[in-house]
Scaffold this motif. Structure first.
Motif, PDB file in Angstrom:
ATOM      1  N   UNK A   1      -6.781  64.724  63.580  1.00 43.99           N
ATOM      2  CA  UNK A   1      -6.774  64.773  65.241  1.00 43.99           C
ATOM      3  C   UNK A   1      -6.740  65.810  66.013  1.00 43.99           C
ATOM      4  N   UNK A   2      -7.694  65.948  66.783  1.00 39.99           N
ATOM      5  CA  UNK A   2      -7.141  67.235  67.524  1.00 39.99           C
ATOM      6  C   UNK A   2      -6.550  66.926  69.370  1.00 39.99           C
ATOM      7  N   UNK A   3      -6.224  65.549  69.254  1.00 43.49           N
ATOM      8  CA  UNK A   3      -5.927  65.642  70.689  1.00 43.49           C
ATOM      9  C   UNK A   3      -4.611  65.412  70.275  1.00 43.49           C
ATOM     10  N   UNK A   4      -3.870  65.889  71.082  1.00 42.75           N
ATOM     11  CA  UNK A   4      -1.860  65.692  70.800  1.00 42.75           C
ATOM     12  C   UNK A   4      -1.530  64.231  70.536  1.00 42.75           C
ATOM     13  N   UNK A   5      -1.831  63.759  72.069  1.00 41.89           N
ATOM     14  CA  UNK A   5      -1.096  63.102  72.421  1.00 41.89           C
ATOM     15  C   UNK A   5      -1.610  61.495  71.351  1.00 41.89           C
ATOM     16  N   UNK A   6      -2.932  61.398  70.914  1.00 33.69           N
ATOM     17  CA  UNK A   6      -3.321  60.650  69.655  1.00 33.69           C
ATOM     18  C   UNK A   6      -2.769  61.525  68.871  1.00 33.69           C
ATOM     19  N   UNK A   7      -2.133  62.166  67.868  1.00 32.71           N
ATOM     20  CA  UNK A   7      -2.140  62.690  66.493  1.00 32.71           C
ATOM     21  C   UNK A   7      -0.075  62.025  66.919  1.00 32.71           C
ATOM     22  N   UNK A   8       0.183  62.124  68.160  1.00 34.52           N
ATOM     23  CA  UNK A   8       1.433  61.655  68.172  1.00 34.52           C
ATOM     24  C   UNK A   8       1.389  59.753  68.180  1.00 34.52           C
ATOM     25  N   UNK A   9       0.247  59.358  68.866  1.00 35.71           N
ATOM     26  CA  UNK A   9       0.017  57.627  68.945  1.00 35.71           C
ATOM     27  C   UNK A   9       0.036  57.671  67.351  1.00 35.71           C
ATOM     28  N   UNK A  10      -0.437  57.808  66.180  1.00 33.53           N
ATOM     29  CA  UNK A  10      -0.362  57.736  64.941  1.00 33.53           C
ATOM     30  C   UNK A  10       0.798  58.142  64.117  1.00 33.53           C
ATOM     31  N   UNK A  11       1.510  58.909  64.599  1.00 30.14           N
ATOM     32  CA  UNK A  11       2.447  59.025  63.887  1.00 30.14           C
ATOM     33  C   UNK A  11       3.543  58.062  64.236  1.00 30.14           C
ATOM     34  N   UNK A  12       3.363  57.859  65.367  1.00 24.28           N
ATOM     35  CA  UNK A  12       4.343  57.149  66.335  1.00 24.28           C
ATOM     36  C   UNK A  12       4.852  55.240  65.743  1.00 24.28           C
TER      37      UNK A  12
END
Length: 394
Positions: free
Chosen positions: A172-183
């Motif tokens: 993902x190139x979207x920071x918020x989306x990346x954090x959402x996946x990890x969390x």
């Protein structure tokens, strides 16, 4: 005489012989017939076996080696209503019977015997595959195998999901989306026990639905009064599309297995099944997973990863399940399937609950059975068709 014997023996070597068990009688004179059994046959003749304890069998030893006699037999009524009287010539003797050669063309008689032999083979296969179990015991065995496969897939899923979320996060190139996946992994892991039990309950419920009388399709509330396009949340619609895509991948992967098992499962449960009512099909299991995660607040893309991971986790357990079902479910021949289809159609027409039909004689839905009406044409356009399809699925 030796020429006849030589010809008959040559025919026995060249022609394939089929095992059969058909009661018959050997007519040696106008007033004498000896009970016997047809044990095998070919296009050239029959092998007859006699009970040595019967006094009449002594007459056989007094017959000339090339004596012309008749064999009379009547197949089961389910195979043929015709009785056969075949002129034959005595060709050879054995310790417990004789071999006879046909005089003239006996195609109809050999066809009837071939049907008897085929019925014997089917009965043996069914007996072997049932392994001594009746219909109810076999249903319980299949249910146990299914629930175990779902449990295996669930364990596999929780072994995969963290890595799958991590891979999507890295892509993902979207920071918020990346954090959402990890969390997302922590709450998913936290509710593992609840998801596991809910998934089992959903699959169990799908199995129980087979035994309930089918319900008539109902339009969603308000649709009967207003046939226009109703509003559906865009996220819900996309979530449904994501799930359907994974289901389609599984069905394509197991299309041969599903096609082979479908009529045998219908025979087992005594009713017609489709991809949405067959609990052994991927669609039912994947939708059960969706229901198990309904209570959790998860992003749409996280749910898409969940469906994909579950599809991947199901591949091996479903493959093993279908192999096991194939090994224990009896085969269904074409004639039986057609007969079951007519029985199913008659029961539906009479308003009979097919679960009350004795034994496990179910079958396919008739070809002319009415299908669930769609309202796509009322909505108009491709978007209307998709939205109405999704609304009915919900």
């Amino acid at each position: 005489m030796s020429a006849i014997l030589e010809k008959f023996e040559q025919e026995r070597r060249l022609q394939r012989r089929f095992e059969v068990l058909q009661s018959a009688s050997l007519v040696v004179s106008a007033d004498r017939a000896i009970a016997c059994e047809i044990r095998d046959f070919c296009l050239g003749g029959l092998q007859l076996k006699f009970d040595p304890a019967m006094a009449d069998t002594a007459v056989i030893h007094t017959l000339p080696s090339d004596a012309v006699v008749e064999v009379h037999f009547t197949p089961p009524s389910s195979i043929s209503e015709q009785s056969f009287n075949i002129k034959v010539r005595l060709a050879r003797r054995t310790t417990d019977g004789i071999g006879v050669a046909f005089l003239g063309n006996q195609i109809d008689a050999t066809r009837a015997l071939n049907k008897v032999a085929a019925a014997m083979r089917t009965q043996r296969i069914v007996s072997k595959r049932y392994q001594g179990m009746d219909g109810k015991a076999l249903q319980d065995t299949c249910k146990t195998l299914l629930l175990q496969s779902v449990e295996d897939a669930t364990r596999e899923f929780y072994g995969l999901i963290e890595n799958r979320l991590s891979v999507v996060a890295q892509q993902s190139t979207n920071f918020a989306e990346r954090n959402e996946m990890v969390a997302a992994y922590d709450p998913i892991r936290l509710h593992e026990a609840n998801v596991h039990s809910t998934l089992q309950q959903q699959v169990q419920r799908a199995i129980e639905q087979i035994y309930l009388p089918p319900k008539a399709a109902e339009l969603p509330r308000g649709e009967a009064e207003n046939p226009g396009l109703s509003l559906v949340q865009a996220d819900d619609f996309e979530d449904w599309l994501n799930l359907t895509a994974e289901v389609n991948k599984l069905e394509n992967h197991f299309n041969i297995e599903l096609a082979a098992l479908a009529p045998r499962l219908e025979k087992l449960y005594g009713r017609a099944l489709d991809r949405t009512t067959n609990p052994y099909a991927p669609a039912v299991i994947e939708h059960a997973l969706k229901a198990a995660f309904e209570s959790q607040t998860l992003a749409l893309k996280v749910r898409r990863v969940i469906y994909s991971a579950m599809r991947e986790a199901l591949v091996h357990p479903l493959g093993e399940l279908y192999k096991q079902l194939d090994s224990i479910l009896p085969m269904v021949d074409e004639a039986s399937a057609k007969a079951d289809a007519h029985a199913w159609a008659d029961a539906q027409a009479a308003g009979v609950d097919e679960n009350q039909i004795p034994d496990i004689a179910g079958g396919h839905a008739p070809a002319d059975a009415p299908t669930r009406a769609t309202s796509a044409s009322r909505a108009g356009g491709v978007a209307g068709a998709l939205m109405n399809l999704f609304r009915r699925a919900q």
